[in-house]
Motif scaffolding. Structure first.
Motif, PDB file in Angstrom:
ATOM      1  N   VAL A 217      12.275  18.229  62.311  1.00  0.00           N
ATOM      2  CA  VAL A 217      13.240  18.960  63.132  1.00  0.00           C
ATOM      3  C   VAL A 217      14.049  19.841  62.184  1.00  0.00           C
ATOM      4  O   VAL A 217      14.936  19.354  61.465  1.00  0.00           O
ATOM      5  CB  VAL A 217      14.169  18.011  63.917  1.00  0.00           C
ATOM      6  CG1 VAL A 217      15.141  18.809  64.776  1.00  0.00           C
ATOM      7  CG2 VAL A 217      13.354  17.042  64.761  1.00  0.00           C
ATOM      8  N   ASN A 218      13.727  21.133  62.145  1.00  0.00           N
ATOM      9  CA  ASN A 218      14.407  22.064  61.246  1.00  0.00           C
ATOM     10  C   ASN A 218      15.528  22.805  61.967  1.00  0.00           C
ATOM     11  O   ASN A 218      15.637  22.767  63.195  1.00  0.00           O
ATOM     12  CB  ASN A 218      13.405  23.063  60.675  1.00  0.00           C
ATOM     13  CG  ASN A 218      12.441  22.415  59.693  1.00  0.00           C
ATOM     14  OD1 ASN A 218      12.845  21.613  58.854  1.00  0.00           O
ATOM     15  ND2 ASN A 218      11.161  22.739  59.815  1.00  0.00           N
ATOM     16  N   ASP A 219      16.363  23.484  61.185  1.00  0.00           N
ATOM     17  CA  ASP A 219      17.497  24.251  61.727  1.00  0.00           C
ATOM     18  C   ASP A 219      18.369  23.389  62.634  1.00  0.00           C
ATOM     19  O   ASP A 219      18.845  23.845  63.684  1.00  0.00           O
ATOM     20  CB  ASP A 219      16.990  25.482  62.501  1.00  0.00           C
ATOM     21  CG  ASP A 219      16.279  26.473  61.599  1.00  0.00           C
ATOM     22  OD1 ASP A 219      16.829  26.792  60.534  1.00  0.00           O
ATOM     23  OD2 ASP A 219      15.173  26.912  61.963  1.00  0.00           O
ATOM     24  N   ALA A 220      18.576  22.155  62.223  1.00  0.00           N
ATOM     25  CA  ALA A 220      19.349  21.209  63.033  1.00  0.00           C
ATOM     26  C   ALA A 220      20.421  20.552  62.177  1.00  0.00           C
ATOM     27  O   ALA A 220      20.112  19.923  61.164  1.00  0.00           O
ATOM     28  CB  ALA A 220      18.427  20.155  63.646  1.00  0.00           C
ATOM     29  N   GLU A 221      21.667  20.664  62.610  1.00  0.00           N
ATOM     30  CA  GLU A 221      22.793  20.069  61.889  1.00  0.00           C
ATOM     31  C   GLU A 221      23.190  18.766  62.573  1.00  0.00           C
ATOM     32  O   GLU A 221      23.469  18.734  63.778  1.00  0.00           O
ATOM     33  CB  GLU A 221      23.979  21.027  61.900  1.00  0.00           C
ATOM     34  CG  GLU A 221      25.134  20.594  61.035  1.00  0.00           C
ATOM     35  CD  GLU A 221      24.959  20.966  59.572  1.00  0.00           C
ATOM     36  OE1 GLU A 221      25.402  20.176  58.708  1.00  0.00           O
ATOM     37  OE2 GLU A 221      24.388  22.032  59.286  1.00  0.00           O
ATOM     38  N   VAL A 222      23.187  17.668  61.824  1.00  0.00           N
ATOM     39  CA  VAL A 222      23.615  16.380  62.372  1.00  0.00           C
ATOM     40  C   VAL A 222      25.125  16.405  62.584  1.00  0.00           C
ATOM     41  O   VAL A 222      25.881  16.788  61.685  1.00  0.00           O
ATOM     42  CB  VAL A 222      23.214  15.226  61.446  1.00  0.00           C
ATOM     43  CG1 VAL A 222      23.778  13.898  61.947  1.00  0.00           C
ATOM     44  CG2 VAL A 222      21.692  15.143  61.336  1.00  0.00           C
ATOM     45  N   THR A 223      25.569  16.013  63.787  1.00  0.00           N
ATOM     46  CA  THR A 223      26.998  16.027  64.103  1.00  0.00           C
ATOM     47  C   THR A 223      27.626  14.643  64.093  1.00  0.00           C
ATOM     48  O   THR A 223      28.808  14.490  63.803  1.00  0.00           O
ATOM     49  CB  THR A 223      27.224  16.666  65.483  1.00  0.00           C
ATOM     50  OG1 THR A 223      26.444  15.960  66.464  1.00  0.00           O
ATOM     51  CG2 THR A 223      26.815  18.135  65.465  1.00  0.00           C
ATOM     52  N   LYS A 224      26.825  13.622  64.429  1.00  0.00           N
ATOM     53  CA  LYS A 224      27.351  12.257  64.400  1.00  0.00           C
ATOM     54  C   LYS A 224      26.201  11.259  64.462  1.00  0.00           C
ATOM     55  O   LYS A 224      25.076  11.595  64.853  1.00  0.00           O
ATOM     56  CB  LYS A 224      28.314  12.010  65.563  1.00  0.00           C
ATOM     57  CG  LYS A 224      27.718  12.252  66.943  1.00  0.00           C
ATOM     58  CD  LYS A 224      28.782  12.088  68.023  1.00  0.00           C
ATOM     59  CE  LYS A 224      28.228  12.462  69.390  1.00  0.00           C
ATOM     60  NZ  LYS A 224      29.235  12.322  70.458  1.00  0.00           N
ATOM     61  N   LEU A 225      26.498  10.038  64.067  1.00  0.00           N
ATOM     62  CA  LEU A 225      25.562   8.931  64.170  1.00  0.00           C
ATOM     63  C   LEU A 225      26.089   7.993  65.238  1.00  0.00           C
ATOM     64  O   LEU A 225      27.244   7.543  65.168  1.00  0.00           O
ATOM     65  CB  LEU A 225      25.426   8.213  62.830  1.00  0.00           C
ATOM     66  CG  LEU A 225      25.026   9.096  61.635  1.00  0.00           C
ATOM     67  CD1 LEU A 225      24.869   8.244  60.384  1.00  0.00           C
ATOM     68  CD2 LEU A 225      23.736   9.840  61.909  1.00  0.00           C
ATOM     69  N   LEU A 226      25.269   7.711  66.214  1.00  0.00           N
ATOM     70  CA  LEU A 226      25.689   6.878  67.335  1.00  0.00           C
ATOM     71  C   LEU A 226      25.399   5.414  67.048  1.00  0.00           C
ATOM     72  O   LEU A 226      24.392   5.082  66.419  1.00  0.00           O
ATOM     73  CB  LEU A 226      24.958   7.321  68.600  1.00  0.00           C
ATOM     74  CG  LEU A 226      25.093   8.813  68.955  1.00  0.00           C
ATOM     75  CD1 LEU A 226      24.263   9.149  70.177  1.00  0.00           C
ATOM     76  CD2 LEU A 226      26.548   9.182  69.171  1.00  0.00           C
ATOM     77  N   THR A 227      26.277   4.548  67.521  1.00  0.00           N
ATOM     78  CA  THR A 227      26.120   3.113  67.277  1.00  0.00           C
ATOM     79  C   THR A 227      26.012   2.363  68.592  1.00  0.00           C
ATOM     80  O   THR A 227      26.476   2.815  69.647  1.00  0.00           O
ATOM     81  CB  THR A 227      27.301   2.558  66.455  1.00  0.00           C
ATOM     82  OG1 THR A 227      28.524   2.866  67.144  1.00  0.00           O
ATOM     83  CG2 THR A 227      27.339   3.182  65.069  1.00  0.00           C
ATOM     84  N   GLY A 228      25.404   1.178  68.520  1.00  0.00           N
ATOM     85  CA  GLY A 228      25.268   0.330  69.694  1.00  0.00           C
ATOM     86  C   GLY A 228      26.432  -0.624  69.830  1.00  0.00           C
ATOM     87  O   GLY A 228      27.404  -0.576  69.054  1.00  0.00           O
ATOM     88  N   GLU A 229      26.350  -1.524  70.802  1.00  0.00           N
ATOM     89  CA  GLU A 229      27.418  -2.494  71.035  1.00  0.00           C
ATOM     90  C   GLU A 229      27.631  -3.415  69.842  1.00  0.00           C
ATOM     91  O   GLU A 229      28.737  -3.916  69.615  1.00  0.00           O
ATOM     92  CB  GLU A 229      27.107  -3.324  72.285  1.00  0.00           C
ATOM     93  CG  GLU A 229      27.125  -2.512  73.577  1.00  0.00           C
ATOM     94  CD  GLU A 229      26.833  -3.372  74.792  1.00  0.00           C
ATOM     95  OE1 GLU A 229      26.617  -4.607  74.605  1.00  0.00           O
ATOM     96  OE2 GLU A 229      26.823  -2.835  75.908  1.00  0.00           O
TER      97      GLU A 229
END
Length: 462
Positions: A217-229
Motif C-alpha cells: 500500500v503506497n502513498d499512504a500515511e498511517v494516522t493511528k493504530l487501533l486497539t481492541g478491548e
C-alpha cells in the motif's frame, strides 16, 4: 611505587559494535596496568549483529546466540569491565564523569573518566500517534527488540501482520513475517518501496514483493493504530482505510540516539547525529570520541554530512577510536553510501547518490538505465539484472549506481563503490579489468554496460 598511579580510565557508553570494538581495540593497545576500561550497556546483550535480526525472526538464522560475536564474559576475560543492564543517564562533561542506573534495581552511581566513548546507536522512529505504544507494536533495532517480537509472534493467535514503512528494515521484516506464515501488508508513505532507490528502481522491488504475496500500500500515511478491548493493537489506520493487524512492525527508519549528548551540550548535525573529526573525536572535545549509528559521517560524493546506520561503519569507527584512545593514530575518511538487501531471491543494491541527492547537492547529471543478465545469456540459470547509473554532466564523474536483480546482482555494487571512492569517471570505468567467465557474467559486465551508456550520454551532453 604505586603502579596504578598513572592508569587512565576509559568509559564506553554502549555495548554493541562501535562501543565494544573501541574497547577491544584499546585493550589490544594498552594493558590493564595502563588503561582501565569500563563499558555500560542497558540491554541484555552486547557485541551482536543487529543486521541479522530480520533473518533470525524469519527463521534463516536458527538461534539468537548465533548473532552474538562476543559474550559479556568473554569481554570481561579480556579485562574490560562490561556492566550489563546499566543505563547511562547523564554525561557531566565539565566534571569528567557519567551517571549510570542499574536497570533492575534502580540504583545510581557516578563513574569518572579520563577518556569517553559515546556509542549509543540509533533508535527506531516511533511516530507520535494514538496506539503506537500498544502491546503488539514493535520496533526492531536491538537484540532485545528482536526477542520481544519473536515472543509476541509466538503468543499471537492471529496471522495478520502490518509493516509500517518500506525501507531496508521494513522490506526485510515483511519477508521474515511471510516466512513465518503471516499474511503481510506493508503500508508505505512513499510512491514506491525502498526510498534509498529512485522510484523507477523501487518499482522493481514493489513487483517482487507482490510476487511473494505481500500486499503493498503506497502513498499512504498511517494516522493511528487501533486497539481492541484488551488494549492490544488490532489495526493500522490511514486516512482512507484500516488494515487489520495482530502484530505491527515499525520499519520507518531510525534516528541517532543522542539524547545524552544533546543534554550534555555536545555538537550535533542537521540529522541529529554527533559531529566528529576524522579521528572520530567529538568536535571541540579532546577526550571524547563517538562512533556508530549515533554519529554523522561525511558523504565523499556529495561532500555533505549524512546519517547512515550500518554495522560496517560502526565496526570501523570502533577500530579507529580504540586505536586513537590507545595512543595510536587512525582516521575515518567518510562513506559513499553503499548498501545491499534482498526480498526473497531479489537482490537490491545502491551506492552513491540518487537523482534527488544529486539535485540537492547542486550537481547536474546524466542518468541511464540498462537491462542485462547475471551470466552469459546461454549459460544455465542466467537471470535479468537492471542497473541504473548517474554521472556528472561535463566531467563524467560517477555519482551513483543502483542495481536490482537476482543472484549475483547485489555484490556487483562493490565495483561502483570502489569507483566512487577513487572518483573515477564512467569512461574510465569502461576499461576496468573485471573477472569474466560465462558462469559469472556476460562478456561485458552489466556495470560496464551501464558505464558505456553513461559515458555516451555525457559526451552527447556537451
Amino acid at each position: 611505587m604505586n603502579m596504578n598511579a598513572a592508569r587512565e580510565r576509559l568509559v564506553v557508553i554502549g555495548g554493541d559494535a562501535a562501543g565494544m570494538s573501541a574497547a577491544s581495540q584499546a585493550r589490544r593497545t594498552k594493558g590493564p596496568g595502563e588503561l582501565e576500561i569500563v563499558a555500560f550497556e542497558r540491554g541484555h546483550f552486547a557485541s551482536y549483529s543487529a543486521c541479522g535480526i530480520p533473518y533470525w525472526v524469519g527463521g534463516d538464522v536458527g538461534e539468537r546466540d548465533e548473532l552474538i560475536a562476543r559474550t559479556p564474559e568473554e569481554h570481561r576475560a579480556r579485562d574490560i569491565d562490561l556492566r550489563m543492564r546499566t543505563e547511562v543517564t547523564e554525561i557531566d562533561v565539565a566534571g569528567g564523569r557519567v551517571r549510570a542506573r542499574d536497570v533492575d534495581s534502580g540504583a545510581e552511581s557516578w563513574t569518572s573518566y579520563d577518556k569517553l566513548v559515546i556509542a549509543t546507536g540509533a533508535r527506531p522512529i516511533r511516530p507520535d500517534m494514538p496506539g503506537v505504544d500498544a502491546p503488539g507494536v514493535h520496533g526492531v533495532q536491538t537484540l532485545d527488540d528482536g526477542q520481544a517480537l519473536i515472543d509476541s509472534l509466538t503468543r499471537t493467535r492471529g496471522r495478520r501482520a502490518v509493516v509500517v514503512g518500506a525501507g531496508y528494515i521494513g522490506v526485510e521484516m515483511a519477508e521474515a513475517l511471510i516466512n513465518r506464515g503471516y499474511e503481510v501488508t506493508v503500508v508505505n508513505r512513499g510512491s514506491e518501496p525502498m526510498a534509498t532507490l529512485d522510484p523507477d528502481m523501487g518499482r522493481l522491488v514493489h513487483e517482487a514483493m507482490e510476487g511473494l504475496g505481500i500486499t503493498m500500500v503506497n502513498d499512504a500515511e498511517v494516522t493511528k493504530l487501533l486497539t481492541g478491548e484488551d488494549g492490544r493493537v488490532r489495526a493500522v489506520a490511514t486516512q482512507d482505510a484500516e488494515y487489520p493487524a495482530d502484530v505491527v512492525v515499525l520499519g520507518i527508519g531510525v534516528r541517532p540516539e543522542t539524547t545524552l549528548a544533546r543534554a550534555a551540550g555536545l555538537p550535533l548535525g542537521a540529522h541529529g547525529g554527533l559531529l566528529t573529526d576524522l579521528a572520530m573525536r567529538v568536535r571541540g572535545h579532546e577526550n571524547i570520541w563517538a562512533g556508530g549509528d549515533c554519529v554523522e559521517v561525511l558523504d565523499l560524493v556529495s561532500g555533505q554530512e549524512r546519517h547512515i546506520a550500518l554495522g560496517t561503519h560502526a565496526n570501523k569507527h570502533g577500530q579507529i577510536i580504540g586505536t586513537n584512545v590507545g595512543g595510536g593514530y587512525a582516521t575515518f575518511p567518510g562513506v559513499v553510501g553503499t548498501a545491499v538487501s534482498k526480498v526473497c531471491d531479489l537482490e537490491i543494491a545502491r551506492t552513491g547518490l540518487r537523482e534527488k541527492d544529486a539535485r540537492r547537492a547542486g550537481l547536474q547529471f546524466e542518468a541511464v538505465t540498462i537491462e542485462s543478465t547475471s551470466r552469459a545469456g546461454y549459460y544455465p540459470d542466467s537471470s535479468p539484472m537492471t542497473v541504473k547509473m548517474l554521472a556528472e554532466r561535463r566531467t563524467g564523474r560517477l555519482l551513483g549506481v543502483q542495481i536490482v536483480g537476482r543472484e549475483g546482482a547485489g555484490k556487483r555494487v562493490d565495483i561502483a563503490a570502489v569507483a566512487l571512492t577513487a572518483r573515477m569517471t564512467v569512461d574510465q570505468m569502461t576499461a576496468l579489468d573485471l573477472g569474466y567467465a560465462p558462469p559469472f557474467s556476460p562478456v561485458w559486465d552489466p556495470v560496464l554496460v551501464a558505464a558505456r551508456k553513461a559515458s555516451r550520454a555525457v559526451q552527447q551532453g556537451f
